[in-house]
Design an enzyme around this catalytic site. Structure first.
Site, mmCIF file in Angstrom:
data_model
loop_
_atom_site.group_PDB
_atom_site.id
_atom_site.type_symbol
_atom_site.label_atom_id
_atom_site.label_comp_id
_atom_site.label_asym_id
_atom_site.label_seq_id
_atom_site.Cartn_x
_atom_site.Cartn_y
_atom_site.Cartn_z
ATOM 1 N N ASN A 1 0.957 -1.107 -0.048
ATOM 2 C CA ASN A 1 -0.043 0.059 -0.103
ATOM 3 C C ASN A 1 0.837 1.260 -0.057
ATOM 4 O O ASN A 1 1.665 1.056 0.105
ATOM 5 C CB ASN A 1 -1.054 -0.145 1.369
ATOM 6 C CG ASN A 1 -0.115 -0.196 2.455
ATOM 7 O OD1 ASN A 1 0.567 0.823 2.779
ATOM 8 N ND2 ASN A 1 -0.361 -1.344 3.023
ATOM 9 N N LYS B 1 -13.905 -0.182 15.824
ATOM 10 C CA LYS B 1 -12.605 -0.471 15.693
ATOM 11 C C LYS B 1 -11.858 -0.706 17.157
ATOM 12 O O LYS B 1 -11.308 -1.525 17.804
ATOM 13 C CB LYS B 1 -11.713 0.063 14.737
ATOM 14 C CG LYS B 1 -11.641 -0.825 13.445
ATOM 15 C CD LYS B 1 -10.572 -0.251 12.434
ATOM 16 C CE LYS B 1 -10.945 -0.542 11.159
ATOM 17 N NZ LYS B 1 -10.354 0.222 9.965
HETATM 18 O O1 PMT Z 1 2.836 6.170 6.593
HETATM 19 P P1 PMT Z 1 2.145 7.520 6.198
HETATM 20 O O2 PMT Z 1 2.291 7.699 4.729
HETATM 21 O O3 PMT Z 1 2.462 8.695 6.936
HETATM 22 O O4 PMT Z 1 0.709 7.322 6.203
HETATM 23 C C1 PMT Z 1 -0.003 7.124 7.528
HETATM 24 C C2 PMT Z 1 -0.979 6.164 7.586
HETATM 25 C C3 PMT Z 1 -2.249 6.660 6.725
HETATM 26 C C4 PMT Z 1 -0.768 4.734 7.345
HETATM 27 C C5 PMT Z 1 -1.672 6.119 9.037
HETATM 28 O O5 PMT Z 1 -2.139 7.426 9.430
HETATM 29 C C6 PMT Z 1 -2.751 4.973 9.519
HETATM 30 O O6 PMT Z 1 -3.761 5.357 9.034
HETATM 31 N N1 PMT Z 1 -2.180 3.876 9.567
HETATM 32 C C7 PMT Z 1 -3.191 2.818 9.668
HETATM 33 C C8 PMT Z 1 -3.831 2.239 8.408
HETATM 34 C C9 PMT Z 1 -4.316 1.013 8.554
HETATM 35 O O7 PMT Z 1 -4.069 0.014 8.332
HETATM 36 O O8 PMT Z 1 -5.677 1.073 8.886
HETATM 37 P P2 PMT Z 1 -6.737 0.050 9.328
HETATM 38 O O9 PMT Z 1 -7.950 0.479 9.561
HETATM 39 O O10 PMT Z 1 -6.616 -1.219 7.923
HETATM 40 O O11 PMT Z 1 -6.133 -1.020 10.566
HETATM 41 C C10 PMT Z 1 -6.600 -0.496 11.764
HETATM 42 C C11 PMT Z 1 -5.635 -0.665 12.668
HETATM 43 O O12 PMT Z 1 -5.311 -2.117 13.050
HETATM 44 C C12 PMT Z 1 -4.342 -0.087 12.403
HETATM 45 O O13 PMT Z 1 -3.818 0.325 13.879
HETATM 46 C C13 PMT Z 1 -3.317 -1.246 12.013
HETATM 47 O O14 PMT Z 1 -2.053 -0.952 12.115
HETATM 48 C C14 PMT Z 1 -4.050 -2.376 12.783
HETATM 49 N N2 PMT Z 1 -3.911 -3.711 11.808
HETATM 50 C C15 PMT Z 1 -4.416 -3.852 10.821
HETATM 51 C C16 PMT Z 1 -4.606 -5.085 10.035
HETATM 52 C C17 PMT Z 1 -3.934 -5.880 10.617
HETATM 53 N N3 PMT Z 1 -3.705 -7.385 9.955
HETATM 54 N N4 PMT Z 1 -3.155 -6.068 11.709
HETATM 55 C C18 PMT Z 1 -3.329 -4.763 12.374
HETATM 56 O O15 PMT Z 1 -2.598 -4.627 13.577
#
Ligand code: PMT
Length: 401
Positions: free
Chosen positions: A208, A336
């Site tokens: 991504n 979440k």
């Molecule tokens: O790196 P940059 O370019 O500065 O951009 C920052 C960002 C947009 C990446 C950051 O601000 C952000 O939003 N990070 C989380 C992105 C994400 O994966 O969101 P999600 O809604 O899919 O996941 C929710 C949470 O679960 C997140 O804390 C993620 O790290 C965690 N996760 C998700 C999937 C997984 N298999 N394991 C996880 O722990």
């Protein structure tokens, strides 16, 4: 918040022009106010007017100038400063200040300062390596002054060697470190940053757009606040941060392993990484050949690292998740937070200008178990500090319960 006062003493070396860049960078930080003083020799290299324009303050160059509004400016400046930084510091000024010589505006004010003091040497390699200069620098360290070491490079005197003024960003970092509130002193902070890469075959992967900026910005602020910081980092192009341990991870599974190993010893955990939810079930041993018009790939679920942390966490471990949404931001993020048992969650919407991937800024909602706050657009560095301060507040509430 009250502004911190930075007094820059510019002395007569060719690197004086770089002090303009330093003053300009520091002036952009709304928590800082900058004043500049110069030696007579420094004014041969750069005009005081440049520093006046950049610092928005009068520049002092002489103890005795008739135009001095303040007849004891060296004392007023010395008591105004929270830190006094000599940049560039010539061999001459270093020799003077470590021996208590006070014969011009800069050396006299430096002697009168009772605050933090920093020296950023820049000079010809032979002058720098001369045992007298080295002894003087050692004396400066013994006196408690911070030295920002010069770099190796091609010097103005056509010599390659040590003596080039440290990079402006490194001087800014050293100043930030000296002026930061150490509210996380002794805490172990673990931050995930960047994307994961899920292999399809030896040459291709699914990933991504995460650059790691958000995670690295939080790490920088945690280090400045006195924490022991580890980043478990997906593949990114971010510069390493002095004092911060970086553990590389490529896939979600390897990020999971690296985080699990460190969970026990961690006080604050921040999951800023964009972790892939799915990975290809089979990773081909050889490059997948182009045969048909379509290619079917079967995906399987990756471990949810944040959910695992939420299940295992001790009451005094504070966990902050992120949520990247494209619709119903607050509602989805709140769900979440509950599902993954986080103490707080930072929700950003990819479609909001200035938010999300790669930008220097973010626009987020900060969600706690019983509150929701829409924050204005902040730099990722400013948001980093806000996140850490909120985690500290949550920890204090947990302790007082
Ligand atoms: O790196 P940059 O370019 O500065 O951009 C920052 C960002 C947009 C990446 C950051 O601000 C952000 O939003 N990070 C989380 C992105 C994400 O994966 O969101 P999600 O809604 O899919 O996941 C929710 C949470 O679960 C997140 O804390 C993620 O790290 C965690 N996760 C998700 C999937 C997984 N298999 N394991 C996880 O722990």
């Amino acid at each position: 918040m009250e502004k911190k006062h930075i007094l820059i003493g510019v002395t007569g070396g060719i690197a004086a022009y770089k002090a303009c860049d330093l003053v300009s960078t520091l002036s952009k930080n709304k928590n800082y106010e900058i004043k500049v003083m110069m030696t007579k020799h420094a004014t041969e290299f750069v005009s005081p007017m440049s520093f006046e324009a950049l610092s928005h303050n009068k520049v002092e160059t002489s103890l005795f100038s008739e135009t001095n509004e303040d007849p004891i400016a060296h004392i007023s400046l010395a008591s105004w400063a929270d830190i006094c930084v000599l940049v560039p510091a010539t061999a001459n000024i270093i020799a003077k200040v470590v021996n208590g010589i006070a014969d011009d505006m800069v050396s006299t004010t430096f002697l009168a300062c009772h605050t933090k003091k920093m020296i950023c040497p820049a000079m010809n390699t032979h002058m720098y390596e001369n045992p007298v200069t080295q002894q003087n620098l050692q004396k400066a360290i013994d006196l408690g002054y911070v030295i920002v070491d010069p770099a190796y490079g091609h010097l103005a005197c056509n010599v390659d060697g040590k003596g080039k003024l440290a990079a402006v960003k490194d001087i800014v970092f050293a100043i930030d470190k000296e002026l930061s509130d150490p509210f996380l002193k002794g805490k172990n902070v673990l931050i995930s940053a960047g994307p994961t890469q899920e292999a399809l075959d030896p040459v291709r992967f699914i990933s991504n757009h995460s650059s790691g900026k958000q995670g690295y910005s939080i790490a920088r602020q945690a280090y400045l606040a006195g924490a022991n910081v580890t980043i478990v980092s997906g593949p990114v192009n971010q510069e390493p941060i002095e004092g911060v341990t970086i553990v590389p991870a490529t896939s979600a599974q390897s990020m999971f392993e690296a985080i699990k190993e460190r969970l026990e010893e961690t006080d604050y955990i921040i999951m800023a990484a964009a972790v892939a939810d799915y990975r290809p079930e089979i990773v081909a041993d050889q490059k997948i050949k182009k045969h048909d018009n379509t290619l079917d790939v079967h995906f399987v679920k990756n471990p949810d690292i944040l959910a695992y942390i939420g299940q295992k966490k001790r009451p005094n471990q504070i966990v902050c998740g992120f949520a990247m949404e494209t619709q119903d931001l607050d509602k989805n993020a709140k769900e979440k937070l509950e599902k993954k048992n986080c103490d707080m969650l930072i929700a950003n919407n990819l479609f909001v200008e200035g938010a999300g991937f790669k930008t220097d800024t973010n626009v987020v909602t900060l969600i706690r178990k019983n509150s929701l706050e829409h924050l204005p657009k902040l730099t990722k560095i400013e948001l980093g500090l806000k996140i850490l301060k909120t985690m500290k507040e949550i920890e204090e509430e947990v302790v007082s319960c």
